[in-house]
Each structure stands twice: as structure tokens, then as C-alpha cells.
Design a protein around this motif. Structure first.
Motif, PDB file in Angstrom:
ATOM      1  N   LYS A  43       0.830  -1.201   0.000  1.00 14.19           N
ATOM      2  CA  LYS A  43       0.000   0.000   0.000  1.00 14.19           C
ATOM      3  C   LYS A  43       0.866   1.253   0.000  1.00 14.19           C
ATOM      4  O   LYS A  43       0.547   2.246  -0.679  1.00 14.19           O
ATOM      5  CB  LYS A  43      -0.923  -0.006   1.213  1.00 14.19           C
ATOM      6  N   ALA A  44       1.976   1.224   0.755  1.00 15.41           N
ATOM      7  CA  ALA A  44       2.872   2.381   0.826  1.00 15.41           C
ATOM      8  C   ALA A  44       3.498   2.683  -0.528  1.00 15.41           C
ATOM      9  O   ALA A  44       3.613   3.841  -0.937  1.00 15.41           O
ATOM     10  CB  ALA A  44       3.959   2.138   1.871  1.00 15.41           C
ATOM     11  N   LEU A  45       3.901   1.647  -1.245  1.00 19.77           N
ATOM     12  CA  LEU A  45       4.480   1.844  -2.575  1.00 19.77           C
ATOM     13  C   LEU A  45       3.428   2.325  -3.566  1.00 19.77           C
ATOM     14  O   LEU A  45       3.711   3.172  -4.426  1.00 19.77           O
ATOM     15  CB  LEU A  45       5.114   0.540  -3.059  1.00 19.77           C
ATOM     16  N   GLY A  46       2.220   1.783  -3.451  1.00 19.09           N
ATOM     17  CA  GLY A  46       1.134   2.247  -4.313  1.00 19.09           C
ATOM     18  C   GLY A  46       0.797   3.709  -4.061  1.00 19.09           C
ATOM     19  O   GLY A  46       0.553   4.471  -5.008  1.00 19.09           O
ATOM     20  N   ASN A  47       0.799   4.104  -2.793  1.00 18.83           N
ATOM     21  CA  ASN A  47       0.538   5.505  -2.465  1.00 18.83           C
ATOM     22  C   ASN A  47       1.647   6.415  -2.992  1.00 18.83           C
ATOM     23  O   ASN A  47       1.379   7.549  -3.412  1.00 18.83           O
ATOM     24  CB  ASN A  47       0.403   5.678  -0.950  1.00 18.83           C
ATOM     25  N   ILE A  81       1.096   9.590  -5.379  1.00 20.59           N
ATOM     26  CA  ILE A  81       1.612  10.931  -5.068  1.00 20.59           C
ATOM     27  C   ILE A  81       2.452  11.455  -6.222  1.00 20.59           C
ATOM     28  O   ILE A  81       2.361  12.626  -6.629  1.00 20.59           O
ATOM     29  CB  ILE A  81       2.453  10.909  -3.781  1.00 20.59           C
ATOM     30  N   TRP A  82       3.294  10.583  -6.776  1.00 18.09           N
ATOM     31  CA  TRP A  82       4.173  10.978  -7.878  1.00 18.09           C
ATOM     32  C   TRP A  82       3.349  11.394  -9.106  1.00 18.09           C
ATOM     33  O   TRP A  82       3.677  12.371  -9.782  1.00 18.09           O
ATOM     34  CB  TRP A  82       5.111   9.832  -8.178  1.00 18.09           C
ATOM     35  N   ARG A  83       2.280  10.659  -9.362  1.00 20.14           N
ATOM     36  CA  ARG A  83       1.413  11.013 -10.493  1.00 20.14           C
ATOM     37  C   ARG A  83       0.705  12.352 -10.242  1.00 20.14           C
ATOM     38  O   ARG A  83       0.580  13.178 -11.153  1.00 20.14           O
ATOM     39  CB  ARG A  83       0.379   9.908 -10.730  1.00 20.14           C
ATOM     40  N   VAL A  84       0.243  12.550  -9.026  1.00 17.58           N
ATOM     41  CA  VAL A  84      -0.426  13.814  -8.688  1.00 17.58           C
ATOM     42  C   VAL A  84       0.534  14.985  -8.856  1.00 17.58           C
ATOM     43  O   VAL A  84       0.172  16.035  -9.411  1.00 17.58           O
ATOM     44  CB  VAL A  84      -0.978  13.764  -7.245  1.00 17.58           C
ATOM     45  N   VAL A 139       4.735  19.865 -10.320  1.00 18.61           N
ATOM     46  CA  VAL A 139       5.710  20.140  -9.245  1.00 18.61           C
ATOM     47  C   VAL A 139       6.615  18.948  -8.968  1.00 18.61           C
ATOM     48  O   VAL A 139       7.331  18.932  -7.959  1.00 18.61           O
ATOM     49  CB  VAL A 139       4.980  20.558  -7.951  1.00 18.61           C
ATOM     50  N   ALA A 140       6.603  17.954  -9.833  1.00 21.16           N
ATOM     51  CA  ALA A 140       7.375  16.728  -9.607  1.00 21.16           C
ATOM     52  C   ALA A 140       8.839  16.927 -10.001  1.00 21.16           C
ATOM     53  O   ALA A 140       9.325  16.357 -10.978  1.00 21.16           O
ATOM     54  CB  ALA A 140       6.764  15.565 -10.378  1.00 21.16           C
ATOM     55  N   VAL A 141       9.538  17.721  -9.210  1.00 21.84           N
ATOM     56  CA  VAL A 141      10.948  18.009  -9.507  1.00 21.84           C
ATOM     57  C   VAL A 141      11.885  17.383  -8.471  1.00 21.84           C
ATOM     58  O   VAL A 141      13.081  17.663  -8.466  1.00 21.84           O
ATOM     59  CB  VAL A 141      11.191  19.530  -9.585  1.00 21.84           C
ATOM     60  N   GLU A 142      11.339  16.540  -7.596  1.00 23.10           N
ATOM     61  CA  GLU A 142      12.160  15.949  -6.537  1.00 23.10           C
ATOM     62  C   GLU A 142      13.363  15.180  -7.091  1.00 23.10           C
ATOM     63  O   GLU A 142      14.467  15.250  -6.542  1.00 23.10           O
ATOM     64  CB  GLU A 142      11.318  15.002  -5.665  1.00 23.10           C
ATOM     65  N   GLN A 143      13.125  14.434  -8.164  1.00 23.20           N
ATOM     66  CA  GLN A 143      14.218  13.628  -8.717  1.00 23.20           C
ATOM     67  C   GLN A 143      15.344  14.517  -9.233  1.00 23.20           C
ATOM     68  O   GLN A 143      16.530  14.224  -9.018  1.00 23.20           O
ATOM     69  CB  GLN A 143      13.701  12.729  -9.840  1.00 23.20           C
ATOM     70  N   HIS A 199      11.399  12.627   1.349  1.00 27.42           N
ATOM     71  CA  HIS A 199      10.007  13.085   1.280  1.00 27.42           C
ATOM     72  C   HIS A 199       9.690  13.675  -0.084  1.00 27.42           C
ATOM     73  O   HIS A 199      10.569  14.168  -0.792  1.00 27.42           O
ATOM     74  CB  HIS A 199       9.739  14.164   2.343  1.00 27.42           C
ATOM     75  N   PHE A 200       8.387  13.638  -0.411  1.00 29.66           N
ATOM     76  CA  PHE A 200       7.849  14.379  -1.534  1.00 29.66           C
ATOM     77  C   PHE A 200       7.484  15.788  -1.069  1.00 29.66           C
ATOM     78  O   PHE A 200       7.327  16.034   0.125  1.00 29.66           O
ATOM     79  CB  PHE A 200       6.581  13.696  -2.077  1.00 29.66           C
ATOM     80  N   TRP A 201       7.279  16.687  -2.036  1.00 25.96           N
ATOM     81  CA  TRP A 201       6.789  18.016  -1.689  1.00 25.96           C
ATOM     82  C   TRP A 201       5.474  17.923  -0.919  1.00 25.96           C
ATOM     83  O   TRP A 201       5.247  18.669   0.043  1.00 25.96           O
ATOM     84  CB  TRP A 201       6.535  18.852  -2.953  1.00 25.96           C
ATOM     85  N   LEU A 202       4.587  17.012  -1.361  1.00 26.49           N
ATOM     86  CA  LEU A 202       3.270  16.930  -0.737  1.00 26.49           C
ATOM     87  C   LEU A 202       3.335  16.429   0.703  1.00 26.49           C
ATOM     88  O   LEU A 202       2.425  16.696   1.489  1.00 26.49           O
ATOM     89  CB  LEU A 202       2.344  16.054  -1.573  1.00 26.49           C
TER      90      LEU A 202
END
Length: 270
Positions: free
Chosen positions: A57-61, A65-68, A74-78, A228-231
Motif C-alpha cells: 500500500k505504501a508503494l502504491g501511495n 503521489i508521484w502522479r499527482v 511540481v514533480a521536480v524531486e528527482q 520526502h515528496f513536496w506533498l
């Protein structure tokens, strides 16, 4: 800049009874505060690590989050993770920042409040505790893998790569901590609590500036180290908003708006 105040006898003539006394600002007792903080942190760690990890579930979430974030642009974490990982001395410093300042600065602000703002200490501490408590609900309801553990995320686990200690979820320490308690980010919740407290109460401009820089730097660190992600940071901000709301409802004012000093005489008032 907050103006120092002294509580007058009017506070002593507030709501009567046990509840009224509990809701008054009062001088903190050192032995009680040390015991309370130690027991509270132990309890928080115990509950946080007892929450089922639920890897699937954690990996699915994390994928969700990455898709959102991609949808929001705003997906610039990588990119941040890879760019800062290429500067070895900087990312190593960030690893140690992540591991230490989260605790050191928070305890330092609590000590500063205890010593110089005793009338505001209890309300500020309540805001911090409520923030941390509601985060446990997030860990239970929304297990989330950090970016460095994503499937095919291509993030760099900077602690593992550079052989530093900086995360309870990396290396030999990963079995001691819930690796999927990433949402909300308490690095952001706590650092923003510290920063806002310093900004509201510090008497010198440079300290107030540092107060604002601390959570901003922490945000960069949690992303650069792929913890962490931005979200996740947004979740931390929402938890802090809840914490300040609890303090406001209990004490009738936000911590910085309460009197700075509580004379001994007030403690004896009915």
C-alpha cells in the motif's frame, strides 16, 4: 516583534474551577517538562513504529503521489535529488542536517521558550504536541514510501550512497523504524513550528530571518535526500495548523499573543 508583557491579577480572576486553572498560562516546572517531553517522544516513537508498514500500500501511495505531482507540475524531486547528490560535500552535510537538527533545534527552541517566555511555553508546547499527535493518524491512514524506496523511481538514497548516518530508515537502522511513515513530514511540521516561534518572539532581526530560513532549508533537505515528496511537506503544514488551532482553542490565544511572564503570585490565584 512581540512586546514583552507581564500577567496581571486579571488573569487570576479568569474562569474558576479546575478547567479554568488548567487553561491559564503558568510557569512551567523543569522536572515535569523534562519528564513530559521524554515520555511523549518515547510514546510517539513507539506508536509510529508500531503502525503496520503495509509495504504494498505504501508503494502504491508513493506512485499515486508521484502522479499527482506530475499532474500539478511540481514533480521536480528527482532533479533536485540528483543535482545536489552530485555535490558530495553538500549532500553529506544535508544528510547530517536531516539526522540532527530536527531534534537539536526543536529542543533548543523549547529551552529558549522555557527560559525567556515561560508564559507562552505551555501553549507553544501544546501546539507542537498536537501537531505530532495528529501526524500519527496520517501514518496509520496513509502509509507512504519515501521517494528513495519507490519502484523504478530512480532516486538516490544519499545516506546509503555516501555511507553517512542520516536516516533511521536506511542501512542497519531500517529495522528500528517504520520506513513508510513519510506522510506527513514532521521534519517540516517541527521546523516550521520552530521557525514561526522564533520569528514571532525573537527580538533581533537576524534571528527572525534565521527562523524563516530554517523551515525553508529543511524543505530543500528532505527533498534532496529523497526522504520526502513536496506533498509530504504540505501534510506537515496542515498538521501544524491543527496544532496551533488546538492551542488557540485551549488557551484563548495563539502562543505568541499570550503574556511573556507569569509572576509567582498568579499561580496562587483562584
Amino acid at each position: 516583534m512581540a512586546v514583552p508583557q507581564t500577567v496581571t491579577g486579571e488573569v487570576g480572576r479568569g474562569p474558576r474551577g479546575v478547567l479554568g486553572r488548567l487553561r491559564r498560562p503558568r510557569r512551567p516546572r523543569l522536572w515535569f517538562e523534562i519528564l513530559l517531553i521524554a515520555v511523549s517522544y518515547w510514546t510517539y516513537s513507539l506508536i509510529r513504529n508500531a503502525v503496520p508498514e503495509q509495504k504494498g500500500k505504501a508503494l502504491g501511495n508513493a506512485d499515486w503521489i508521484w502522479r499527482v505531482e506530475h499532474a500539478l507540475g511540481v514533480a521536480v524531486e528527482q532533479s533536485v535529488n540528483h543535482a545536489l547528490n552530485s555535490v558530495t560535500w553538500l549532500i553529506i552535510g544535508m544528510n547530517y542536517y536531516y539526522a540532527t537538527l530536527h531534534f537539536v533545534v526543536t529542543l533548543g527552541v523549547l529551552v529558549w521558550l522555557y527560559r525567556w517566555h515561560p508564559g507562552r511555553y505551555a501553549a507553544a508546547r501544546l501546539a507542537l504536541f498536537a501537531t505530532t499527535g495528529v501526524a500519527l493518524v496520517g501514518y496509520y491512514l496513509f502509509p507512504l514510501a519515501p521517494p528513495r524506496l519507490m519502484r523504478g523511481g530512480h532516486f538516490v538514497d544519499t545516506v546509503m550512497v555516501h555511507h553517512t548516518w542520516g536516516s533511521m530508515a536506511s542501512g542497519d537502522l531500517k529495522h528500528m523504524s517504520n520506513q513508510y511513515a513519510a506522510m506527513p513530514s514532521m521534519h517540516i511540521g517541527w521546523s516550521l513550528w520552530c521557525g514561526l516561534t522564533i520569528f514571532a518572539l525573537a527580538s533581533v532581526p537576524w534571528a527572525r530571518v534565521l527562523g524563516l530560513l530554517y523551515p525553508a532549508t529543511t524543505l530543500l533537505v528532505i527533498v534532496a535526500t529523497a526522504n520526502h515528496f513536496w506533498l509530504d511537506a504540505v501534510g506537515g503544514v496542515l498538521c501544524l495548523a491543527f496544532g496551533f488551532t488546538v492551542a488557540r482553542l485551549w488557551y484563548g490565544a495563539l502562543p505568541h499573543a499570550l503574556p511573556r511572564v507569569v509572576p509567582n503570585a498568579v499561580l496562587c490565584a483562584d
